[in-house]
Design an enzyme around this catalytic site. Structure first.
Site, mmCIF file in Angstrom:
data_model
loop_
_atom_site.group_PDB
_atom_site.id
_atom_site.type_symbol
_atom_site.label_atom_id
_atom_site.label_comp_id
_atom_site.label_asym_id
_atom_site.label_seq_id
_atom_site.Cartn_x
_atom_site.Cartn_y
_atom_site.Cartn_z
ATOM 1 N N CYS A 68 0.826 -1.207 0.000
ATOM 2 C CA CYS A 68 0.000 0.000 0.000
ATOM 3 C C CYS A 68 0.867 1.267 0.000
ATOM 4 O O CYS A 68 2.080 1.213 0.121
ATOM 5 C CB CYS A 68 -0.934 -0.002 1.206
ATOM 6 S SG CYS A 68 -0.087 0.284 2.776
ATOM 7 N N ALA A 71 3.014 1.812 3.024
ATOM 8 C CA ALA A 71 4.212 0.968 2.995
ATOM 9 C C ALA A 71 5.305 1.632 2.160
ATOM 10 O O ALA A 71 6.477 1.624 2.530
ATOM 11 C CB ALA A 71 3.878 -0.406 2.434
ATOM 12 N N ARG A 102 11.956 -3.486 6.289
ATOM 13 C CA ARG A 102 12.503 -4.527 5.441
ATOM 14 C C ARG A 102 13.955 -4.659 5.850
ATOM 15 O O ARG A 102 14.367 -4.038 6.818
ATOM 16 C CB ARG A 102 12.333 -4.186 3.978
ATOM 17 C CG ARG A 102 13.002 -2.922 3.491
ATOM 18 C CD ARG A 102 12.072 -2.338 2.431
ATOM 19 N NE ARG A 102 12.730 -1.617 1.361
ATOM 20 C CZ ARG A 102 13.205 -0.374 1.477
ATOM 21 N NH1 ARG A 102 13.272 0.224 2.643
ATOM 22 N NH2 ARG A 102 13.661 0.258 0.417
ATOM 23 N N HIS A 201 6.014 6.414 -2.454
ATOM 24 C CA HIS A 201 7.352 6.931 -2.758
ATOM 25 C C HIS A 201 7.253 8.415 -3.098
ATOM 26 O O HIS A 201 8.033 9.234 -2.638
ATOM 27 C CB HIS A 201 7.975 6.220 -3.969
ATOM 28 C CG HIS A 201 8.055 4.738 -3.848
ATOM 29 N ND1 HIS A 201 8.033 3.914 -4.950
ATOM 30 C CD2 HIS A 201 8.161 3.928 -2.783
ATOM 31 C CE1 HIS A 201 8.127 2.660 -4.559
ATOM 32 N NE2 HIS A 201 8.201 2.639 -3.247
HETATM 33 FE FE1 CFM Z 1 13.067 0.604 -5.829
HETATM 34 FE FE2 CFM Z 1 12.528 -1.748 -6.008
HETATM 35 FE FE3 CFM Z 1 11.096 -0.128 -4.449
HETATM 36 FE FE4 CFM Z 1 13.592 -0.820 -3.829
HETATM 37 FE FE5 CFM Z 1 12.734 -2.850 -2.227
HETATM 38 FE FE6 CFM Z 1 11.642 -3.676 -4.466
HETATM 39 FE FE7 CFM Z 1 10.257 -2.112 -2.884
HETATM 40 MO MO1 CFM Z 1 10.754 -4.568 -2.155
HETATM 41 S S1 CFM Z 1 14.448 -1.083 -5.717
HETATM 42 S S2 CFM Z 1 12.581 1.067 -3.743
HETATM 43 S S3 CFM Z 1 14.550 -1.698 -2.063
HETATM 44 S S4 CFM Z 1 11.210 -0.228 -6.576
HETATM 45 S S5 CFM Z 1 12.840 -4.748 -3.083
HETATM 46 S S6 CFM Z 1 12.252 -3.730 -6.638
HETATM 47 S S7 CFM Z 1 9.568 -3.778 -3.937
HETATM 48 S S8 CFM Z 1 11.031 -2.625 -0.967
HETATM 49 S S9 CFM Z 1 9.263 -0.261 -3.224
#
Ligand code: CFM
Length: 548
Positions: A68, A71, A102, A201
């Site tokens: 979500c 997160a 994580r 993000h």
């Molecule tokens: Fe970038 Fe990713 Fe992500 Fe990531 Fe991650 Fe990820 Fe993620 Mo899991 S590199 S920041 S450190 S998009 S592994 S492939 S899904 S936490 S939001």
């Protein structure tokens, strides 16, 4: 693009079109139509990349791999920063995610300020939902301040906060003014805000840029100063990249946000180049830093030894200083023999094997290079929440459709800073670099890097994951914890590429060596062939009913 040959281990010969049809066969027609746009058979087109549907809502009822918005904001972007108190405003269920997130590792630094082991939550109750939670939030901020005297406190909204309309921004503003020595701000990152964590993000980065970047003008020592954007130090990746930078004489002012501190963000505007690793999570920050302060950005990748060497050379080429160029070459020459030796060891056992990668918004692409170094082919891959530019390249950005969901996320307007905007290179220097083939602000995406005939699937779900494995039988499947055990039960080794299981680092030179050995062990272990009990394969007993 070369044509991929899928090793046929089943008697049935599966063609990509048949696999796609099979994945869609069980869906009602409306669902199948929608999913069909997110399942793409890669083709080599001239001068264009095939189009995929991405960053759209998951169809209700489908068990998605996504997370979500909260997160993405609290966990992904802000989670790895050690000295900001991350206070979750919400019920305690969501606050499970307040306590570590994580496997982002951290070094507590000389000041020792590290709040990561704590879980800060307002623990909202029914009465707070009915009468409002602002007073409780204010009290919680005060308590955190009194206990820890942190540099900064960040507040994160969970779904109910948005639904009842608590004004978290006014509360944090008031507390910031009250304290005077602690930066307090909030994120409206309610889980429902966007279609996935990707919206989180964006919300996180906007606020970091608005409230932290530029707070510290002190010029740090270092000849070649960069920021590393979109590296989150999972399993120690960031430590390995920093080790290499240090050896090369490159100063990393700020990593966004692996192993970072408040002060790193505050000083980021003093760097001379932004190197972007995970394009999905952070390309907006790179753009904003360029517009406001004049720092150019380039795309890098430190997953795979080859990509690492290429990225280091790209950084050195930017600074265009023979001393750095020589140093980078010396470091590559020193690091590569160990990588080559490890590769030589595993290659006879890994070459020709196949992989599937369904991870997040960047790793499903980055890790293909690492597998390629081991002679392994990626036969199917996709992101959970990336946008079309991460699949097809940045040139599609102007054509992306703005829908109700994307309109929901604030776009902040950034202008050149009146006193601190400073182009890092003259227009002539930039022109010379571009003419020599140097690429700024460039990301070509996952699709052009994949072979013809491979399947690119966006927002893969649990049902399709199992079906895909059944049909195409990869030698390894890479995704996250939610997928791990269902895939293993199908007799296929599964590697978590979010948390790295308990392994890592996999970035840089040492990371590549770790990865080769681990994947070699996984794909060559006999244990997977024992997944079926002998009597499932060859029934030993037969019987008849008494009445027969
Ligand atoms: Fe970038 Fe990713 Fe992500 Fe990531 Fe991650 Fe990820 Fe993620 Mo899991 S590199 S920041 S450190 S998009 S592994 S492939 S899904 S936490 S939001």
């Amino acid at each position: 693009m070369a044509t991929v040959t899928i090793k046929k281990k089943k008697s049935a010969q599966w063609e990509p079109a048949e696999v796609k049809a099979e994945l869609l066969a069980k869906y009602p027609p409306k669902v199948a139509r929608k999913r069909a746009k997110q399942i793409l058979i890669n083709e080599a087109l001239e001068n264009e990349t095939p189009e995929i549907s991405a960053n759209v809502r998951t169809i209700p009822g489908i068990i998605t791999m996504r997370g979500c918005t909260y997160a993405g904001c609290k966990g992904v972007i802000m989670g790895p920063t050690r000295d900001i108190v991350n206070l979750v405003h919400g019920p305690i269920g969501c606050s499970f995610y307040a306590w570590l997130t994580r496997r982002n590792q951290t070094d507590a630094g000389v000041d020792g300020a590290n709040y990561m082991p704590y879980a800060f939550s307002t623990d909202m109750q029914d009465s707070d939902i009915i009468f409002g939670g602002e007073k409780k939030l204010e009290k919680a901020i005060q308590e955190a301040y009194d206990l820890f005297h942190p540099r900064s406190i960040a507040v994160f909204a969970t779904c109910p906060v948005g639904l009842i309309g608590d004004d978290i921004h006014t509360v944090t503003k008031r507390m910031k003014e009250k304290f005077g020595d602690c930066n307090v701000y909030a994120f409206s990152c309610e889980g429902y805000k966007g279609v996935s964590q990707s919206a989180g993000h964006h919300i996180a980065n906007n606020q970091v840029f608005r409230h932290i970047v530029g707070e510290n003008d002190e010029v740090k020592p270092g000849k070649y100063k960069i920021n590393l954007l979109g590296e989150y130090n999972i399993g120690g990746d960031g430590f390995e990249i920093d080790r290499i930078f240090k050896k090369c004489g490159i100063t990393n002012i700020a990593t966004f946000s692996g192993n970072s501190s408040y002060d790193q963000f505050a000083s980021a505007h003093t760097a001379d180049l932004n190197a972007v690793m995970c394009h999905r999570s952070i390309n907006y920050v790179a753009d904003m830093l360029e517009t406001k302060y004049g720092i150019p950005w380039i795309k890098v990748n430190f997953i795979s030894a080859k990509a690492t060497a290429k990225s280091l050379r790209k950084i050195a080429e930017y600074f265009n200083d023979q001393e750095l160029i020589d140093r980078v070459e010396a470091v590559i020459a020193e690091e590569m023999p160990a990588v080559e030796a490890a590769k030589k060891d595993v290659l006879p056992r890994t070459e020709g094997k196949t992989a599937m990668l369904f991870v997040g918004g960047s790793r499903a692409h980055h890790y293909q290079e690492l597998f390629a170094e081991m002679g392994m082919k990626t036969i199917s891959a996709g992101y959970e929440f990336a946008h079309r530019d991460d699949y097809e390249g940045r040139e599609v950005i102007p054509n992306l459709t703005v829908d109700a969901d994307s309109r929901n996320i604030e776009e902040i307007v950034v202008e050149a800073d009146a006193t601190r905007f400073k182009p890092r290179k003259s227009p002539e220097e930039m022109k010379a670099l571009v003419e020599a083939g140097y690429k700024f602000k460039d990301y070509e995406g996952l699709i052009p890097d994949m072979d013809k005939g491979t399947l690119v699937i966006d927002d893969l779900n649990q049902y399709e994951a199992e079906k895909l494995v059944e049909l195409m039988k990869p030698d390894i499947f890479c995704a996250g914890i939610k997928e791990k055990f269902s895939i293993q039960k199908l007799g296929i080794p599964m590697k978590q590429l979010h948390s790295y299981d308990s392994g890592g680092p996999y970035a840089g030179f040492k990371g590549a060596v770790n990865f080769y050995h681990e994947i070699d062990r996984l794909v060559n272990s006999k244990v997977w062939s024992y997944m079926k009990a002998p009597w499932q394969e060859n029934p030993q007993l037969s019987a008849t009913y008494g009445w027969e």
